[in-house]
Design an enzyme around this catalytic site. Structure first.
Site, PDB file in Angstrom:
ATOM      1  N   HIS A   1       0.872  -1.174   0.000  1.00  0.00           N
ATOM      2  CA  HIS A   1       0.000   0.000   0.000  1.00  0.00           C
ATOM      3  C   HIS A   1       0.910   1.226   0.000  1.00  0.00           C
ATOM      4  O   HIS A   1       1.526   1.559   1.016  1.00  0.00           O
ATOM      5  CB  HIS A   1      -0.914  -0.007   1.214  1.00  0.00           C
ATOM      6  N   PHE A  45      -8.154   8.047   4.073  1.00  0.00           N
ATOM      7  CA  PHE A  45      -8.500   8.489   5.420  1.00  0.00           C
ATOM      8  C   PHE A  45      -9.152   9.868   5.362  1.00  0.00           C
ATOM      9  O   PHE A  45      -8.759  10.722   4.571  1.00  0.00           O
ATOM     10  CB  PHE A  45      -7.241   8.575   6.282  1.00  0.00           C
TER      11      PHE A  45
END
Length: 421
Positions: A350, A409
């Protein structure tokens, strides 16, 4: 609200616009260079991983790093010292993408060229290094280069300087959707006529003790220390979190008229873009996936296409329990069961703000080669995942439209629609 009618104002949709993708540049844990990275993800080559001394004592003591690229050798030591590693990787990817597009920065109209690069954290390693210098040796040991090397716009600035770009240069920071939003922003710049060419994507190198400790505290990072090369397991029953990676993925996008006029080879088109906010949580996605659904439906409408047109999805697929299930359920709800889905994070890790850039570049290559990369560590598909995930081996298919989805996020969602030439 319209003053005339008292009803909510809705703007008529813009006419579809397809930006030509003429160049691809990749620096990843799966390989450096578009050909090497594509070979790595389609062949399922294990990324470099193993215990790192700087992560000693953490539940997760590994990450996926770029091992076949020496920035000092490519850029020169003097130039390298003026950039944090994420910017170095961006410049290397940008040079490849521009060369792949057949463009010469010495002769292009630099005022009509833009740069948009996403990053979640910017120069975090250099920031950490300078914080340690301040704490251990005092303020006189802090480098005057802290600001230019650590800020999020460092990659966009370095690429602009390296290529001699005089058009708009922007940095995007929307957490893990940054690279996708950067490409969407480039699409809008080309559509508006602000630029003829835009170099766009994402770059990140945040494999630091601080960031990985934070991911461990959040319980988002995999702790599969006994087998780190297969720790990232998107959509697998036994997934336990992501593996942090580093890299850069940039594409050259051109107004179709500009690409046609110079006889450029077009690899694919970016045909639609959508973005949204969950307004739900600082870290967790909307539990129903309504935000990313809005972004995806917006991107399809922007492209003038329907869900039935989509043949492949390069998913966000982080290998976390809730994210994978939420995203997969949303994909089934919007697109049905037919698209072939993959998460290439199993090979690249990631890469946070770089993920959208890297994965869009890989989606361009998937369209070109008519081949869907595998989700290589998918040994036990989660029975709650209601989509067709390509597992273990690449799968050939015929498709004219692909989608890239990203979640970040803070509830930052983005989706791109890519089409064949």
């Amino acid at each position: 609200m319209s003053a005339a009618t008292g009803r909510p104002y809705r703007r008529a949709p813009l006419a579809p616009f397809a930006a030509a993708v003429t160049g691809v540049g990749l620096v990843t844990a799966a390989g450096t260079g578009a050909d090497a990275a594509w070979h790595g993800v389609t062949e399922g080559l294990a990324p470099s991983a193993g215990p790192r001394p700087e992560l000693d004592g953490l539940p997760c003591d590994f990450f996926y790093s770029v091992t076949d690229c020496d920035p000092a050798a490519v850029l020169g030591v003097a130039a390298q010292r003026l950039m944090d590693r994420f910017a170095q990787l961006a410049v290397i990817a940008a040079r490849e993408a521009v060369a792949d597009a057949g463009l010469d920065p010495a002769v292009w109209d630099s005022g009509r060229v833009g740069v948009v690069i996403g990053s979640a954290h910017g120069g975090l390693p250099f920031y950490d290094e300078q914080h340690a210098a301040l704490a251990g040796r005092g303020p006189r040991r802090v480098s005057p280069k802290l600001a230019p090397l650590s800020v999020v716009n460092g990659a966009a600035s370095s690429v602009s300087l390296d290529l001699g770009v005089h058009g708009p240069s922007q940095a995007v920071s929307t957490a893990c959707s940054s690279g996708t939003v950067a490409i969407g922003t480039a699409h809008q710049m080309l559509r508006s006529g602000a630029c003829d060419i835009v170099v766009a994507g994402g770059a990140e190198s945040t494999c630091t003790r601080l960031l990985i400790a934070s991911a461990c505290s959040l319980k988002a990072a995999s702790t599969r220390r006994e087998d780190p090369t297969s720790a990232c397991r998107p959509f697998d029953t036994h997934r336990d979190g992501f593996v942090v990676g580093e890299g850069a993925g940039l594409i050259v996008m051109e107004h179709p008229d500009h690409a046609r006029a110079r006889g450029a080879t077009v690899r694919a088109h970016v045909s639609g873009y959508g973005a949204s906010s969950d307004a739900h949580s600082a870290v967790a996605p909307d539990p129903e996936g309504l935000g990313i659904e809005r972004a995806l439906r917006t991107a399809l409408a922007d492209a003038g296409l329907s869900p039935a047109d989509v043949g492949h999805v390069n998913a966000h697929g982080t290998s976390t329990l809730s994210n994978d299930l939420i995203e997969a359920t949303m994909l089934r709800r919007v697109l049905g069961e037919s698209p072939l889905v993959t998460s290439t994070k199993a090979m690249t890790g990631h890469t946070l703000g770089a993920a959208g850039g890297i994965e869009t570049a890989l989606t361009v290559l998937a369209l070109q080669h008519q081949l869907v990369p595998p989700t290589v560590n998918l040994d036990a598909p989660d029975p709650q995942i209601p989509i067709d995930v390509v597992a273990k081996e690449a799968r050939g298919a015929t498709f004219d439209c692909a989608v890239k989805t990203s979640l970040g996020f803070g509830g930052h969602n983005a989706a791109l629609v890519l089409t064949r030439t």
